[in-house]
Design an enzyme around this catalytic site. Structure first.
Site, PDB file in Angstrom:
ATOM      1  N   HIS A 411       0.851  -0.532 -12.388  1.00 40.10           N
ATOM      2  CA  HIS A 411       1.353  -1.110 -10.942  1.00 40.10           C
ATOM      3  C   HIS A 411       2.911  -1.131 -11.091  1.00 40.10           C
ATOM      4  O   HIS A 411       3.482  -1.550 -11.792  1.00 40.10           O
ATOM      5  CB  HIS A 411       0.884  -2.720 -10.765  1.00 40.10           C
ATOM      6  CG  HIS A 411       1.304  -3.136  -9.263  1.00 40.10           C
ATOM      7  ND1 HIS A 411       1.877  -4.260  -9.192  1.00 40.10           N
ATOM      8  CD2 HIS A 411       1.172  -2.555  -8.237  1.00 40.10           C
ATOM      9  CE1 HIS A 411       2.222  -4.277  -7.834  1.00 40.10           C
ATOM     10  NE2 HIS A 411       1.562  -3.290  -7.147  1.00 40.10           N
ATOM     11  N   GLU A 500      -3.296   2.717   0.799  1.00 38.20           N
ATOM     12  CA  GLU A 500      -3.563   1.463   1.698  1.00 38.20           C
ATOM     13  C   GLU A 500      -3.293   1.908   3.310  1.00 38.20           C
ATOM     14  O   GLU A 500      -4.181   2.483   3.810  1.00 38.20           O
ATOM     15  CB  GLU A 500      -2.715   0.339   1.259  1.00 38.20           C
ATOM     16  CG  GLU A 500      -2.960  -0.941   1.856  1.00 38.20           C
ATOM     17  CD  GLU A 500      -2.254  -2.190   1.432  1.00 38.20           C
ATOM     18  OE1 GLU A 500      -2.532  -3.218   1.476  1.00 38.20           O
ATOM     19  OE2 GLU A 500      -0.984  -1.642   1.677  1.00 38.20           O
ATOM     20  N   GLU A 506      -7.198  -7.618   1.170  1.00 36.00           N
ATOM     21  CA  GLU A 506      -6.192  -8.898   0.849  1.00 36.00           C
ATOM     22  C   GLU A 506      -6.113  -9.587   2.141  1.00 36.00           C
ATOM     23  O   GLU A 506      -6.041 -10.923   1.921  1.00 36.00           O
ATOM     24  CB  GLU A 506      -4.971  -8.152   0.311  1.00 36.00           C
ATOM     25  CG  GLU A 506      -3.961  -7.383   1.521  1.00 36.00           C
ATOM     26  CD  GLU A 506      -3.255  -6.716   0.815  1.00 36.00           C
ATOM     27  OE1 GLU A 506      -2.537  -7.108  -0.278  1.00 36.00           O
ATOM     28  OE2 GLU A 506      -2.224  -6.043   1.596  1.00 36.00           O
TER      29      GLU A 506
END
Length: 698
Positions: A411, A500, A506
């Protein structure tokens, strides 16, 4: 009388330059012509119904004379193209690219014969066109003030839209008539970490619409390279959209040097909603892959240390300090907060779970120093992308994951500091190679540094592509979050396996997504490429993980299963926590079984904003998976199995909403049964409010 006569002659002369090109199936017709004062225009019809009425084309420039009018047609060229190509990964194993082309060369005599070209490609499901600027003595460098491409619509269509914004697509979709956009804009704009709206009638692409006479129309762009992302600004008195490019810090919309071209502007159209979902025109308008070797690019099914931080159960940060300078703090001498999730022991638990259930990888967020003091700050130096927290043993986790046949997904949160990321990029990618990482999830949360640049401007779009091409040098796959929405570039750069660029799962922890959200996204955000939507949430009450968070997931558990089919991605996450999946292993079986790469896809029924039912055949296997989803309304899905081979009987395992299931009242109610099916089977499957159905067929 004389004025009228000369006007007639001028119009007649312009009509001499009218050119038509039709789609291979003759249903789509493009007409190009010049107006009386030499303005390029186009029209589009589908089965003789107007889709785009007469609309102007052109580029307004700052440092050279505008390319808007005074044109004459120098030459027109026609071509036909038909090929079939195989994507590295995708919704089918082969894609047909079939179009008829018109290339128009236009010169401006007043500008010493300066000329441009407009290239039109007409497909059975719509149109792509772009501006081209050949190298020539009278055109070298130029600055774009605004692109003036128009889309004059034939009516006040129903539209599924997001507020026009230079920085984010993380909005809920508003559904309204075009004429209602202005009135609804205030409530459509909700807070975000970085945002810049530009107009009370501005919207983003992909824009999905439905006309009163039953046409489904989608406007977007393809092959966004070295150019600013296009939004649309509506003249709501005349129902005319005009392109609106994202500016840079100086307010300029783009910098080009001949030879150059714009991205393709796309208009998809059909009288069947499913044809929009199955369109591959945006991919077809991109170039074939740039890579000779693609063997290292693989679809991925993964779990991750992520949802527990999103819900507030755990933290990205190692401690609770509020004043951190990169490289100046010895974290081993600070007090841990006790909630840091990316620690060696905990990551090993995820690795064990992934290995036990046949997953490919584990994403770990919050592994590196700097998470304490970054969000909402305009700091150039936040992360170095190579220094782990004291409780994250990179070497040991590399060894442990490899022993289990599992990859760890890196990440890289840039905190919007793009210059800093580019400083570290080679070292960061080499660090990944040295430690067994072959995929990275990058993030661009917050305002962009250099200050004044926007997420969707030319400068940032060049950065995103630079990151992807640089990653390819290290054989690394990229899943970019908070980046520009995709425009089919994954055909050319197939290591871009995820994006995304929309309001993902989320947000279910940040107040929730509307129940119709995922019935719209395949018609909008997914048109240009797959989304890392992160489905698979079984515990829909966030308070079960964090008592201070009263949000809930606006779907039933079974709808979460169906999303693995309806929300296509070669990168699919089982986003919930292992301990939750262990309580529902019978339902979890579908996530374990479902493929992430496909031979063929089929739309059984669909209506944007209401419902989608799709089936797909797993790559290289005699296995099919079906997903059906609905909005907040209960409905009965009418499922046919005509996609199955004729004359054979298969076993179908049906994961269905329980009779009392409801996305708000009883989301975890489900039932599982098996039946025998053939290509002649018809099934009426009830879907709960906010619910769905998932079927595996073997």
């Amino acid at each position: 009388m004389k004025k009228l006569f000369w006007a007639f002659l001028l119009l007649a002369g312009a009509a001499l330059h009218a050119q038509q090109v039709t789609s291979p199936d003759k249903n789509v017709v493009l007409t190009f012509k010049l107006s009386a004062n030499g303005e390029p225009t186009y029209e589009l019809t589908y089965k003789k119904k107007p889709v785009i009425k007469t609309s102007k084309l052109g580029i307004d420039t700052k440092d050279v004379a505008p390319m808007l009018s005074g044109f004459t047609v120098d030459k027109t060229e026609n071509a036909t193209f038909d090929e079939t190509w195989a994507p590295v990964w995708g919704e089918e194993k082969s894609i047909r690219n079939n179009y008829n082309e018109l290339l128009v060369t236009l010169s401006q005599k007043a500008q010493k014969g300066r000329y441009i070209r407009i290239r039109f490609r007409v497909f059975n499901d719509g149109l792509g066109f772009r501006y081209e600027f050949p190298e020539q003595p009278e055109l070298n460098y130029f600055v774009i003030k605004e692109e003036k491409t128009q889309f004059a619509l034939a009516g006040d269509h129903k539209a599924f839209w997001l507020p026009g914004d230079y920085d984010t697509q993380e909005y809920s979709t508003t559904t309204s008539n075009l004429s209602e956009i202005r009135a609804k804009m205030t409530t459509a704009v909700t807070p975000n970490a970085s945002q810049e709206t530009f107009s009370p009638t501005g919207v983003q692409t992909p824009l999905m619409m439905k006309s009163k006479d039953g046409l489904y129309i989608n406007i977007h762009e393809a092959a966004l390279i070295d150019y600013s992302a296009m939004s649309l600004n509506l003249d709501d008195k005349n129902m005319v959209f005009e392109s609106w490019l994202t500016p840079d810090a100086q307010g300029n919309k783009g910098y080009l040097q001949a030879s150059a071209q714009t991205p393709w502007r796309t208009v998809l159209v059909s009288d069947k909603a499913g044809d929009i979902l199955m369109s591959r025109t945006i991919y077809n308008l991109n170039e074939p892959t740039k890579f000779k070797d693609v063997s290292w690019i693989k679809p991925v099914k993964y779990v991750g240390v992520w949802w527990e931080m999103i819900t507030g159960k755990s933290t990205w940060a190692y401690n609770d300090l509020t004043n951190v300078h990169l490289g100046e703090l010895d974290y081993s001498k600070t007090k841990p907060n006790g909630k840091h999730a990316a620690n060696t022991a905990h990551v090993k638990e995820y690795i064990d779970f992934a290995a036990q259930h046949g997953f490919d990888a584990v994403l770990v967020e919050g592994w590196n120093e700097g998470w304490e003091d970054w969000f909402g700050k305009s700091k150039d130096f936040v992360f170095d992308f190579i220094t782990p927290y004291p409780d994250f043993d990179v070497k040991e986790l590399h060894r442990y994951a490899a022993s289990k046949g599992i990859k760890i997904i890196m990440h890289h949160e840039t905190s919007g500091s793009v210059r800093n990321y580019e400083r570290w990029m080679d070292k960061a990618y080499q660090f990944m190679v040295d430690n067994g990482y072959n995929a990275v999830k990058s993030g661009y949360v917050g305002d962009i540094i250099p200050r004044g640049e926007y997420h969707y401007g030319q400068w940032m779009n060049n950065h995103y592509l630079y990151a992807v091409t640089k990653a390819a040098e290290y054989k690394i796959m990229v899943n970019a979050h908070e980046a520009v929405r995709p425009t089919g570039l994954a055909r050319t750069y197939p290591n871009l396996i995820g994006n995304e660029a929309a309001r993902g799962t989320e947000y279910e922890s940040f107040g929730g997504n509307n129940a119709d959200h995922t019935t719209i996204l395949p018609f909008t955000r997914l048109m240009g490429g797959p989304m890392d939507y992160t489905p698979g949430i079984f515990q829909t009450k966030i308070s079960a993980y964090n008592p201070d968070n009263n949000s809930f997931v606006h779907t039933t558990l079974v709808k979460q299963l169906a999303l693995y089919v309806t929300m296509y991605s070669p990168l699919q996450m089982a986003a919930d926590l292992p301990e939750t999946y262990n309580k529902h292993l019978d339902a979890f079986q579908f996530i374990k079984d479902v493929a992430v790469d496909w031979d063929q896809s089929y739309v059984i029924e669909a209506e944007p904003g209401d419902y989608i039912t799709m089936a797909r055949k797993a790559k290289g296997k005699d296995e099919w998976f079906l997903g059906a989803i609905t909005d907040e309304n209960a409905r009965t899905a009418n499922i046919t199995f005509e996609f199955l081979p004729k004359g054979k009987t298969f076993t179908a395992t049906i994961y269905a909403d329980g009779t009392d299931a409801h996305y708000e009242k009883n989301p975890q109610s489900y039932a599982i049964k098996t039946i025998k099916v053939t290509s002649k089977t018809k099934l009426q499957q009830k879907l709960a409010p906010g619910g769905g159905a998932a079927i595996s067929i073997k």
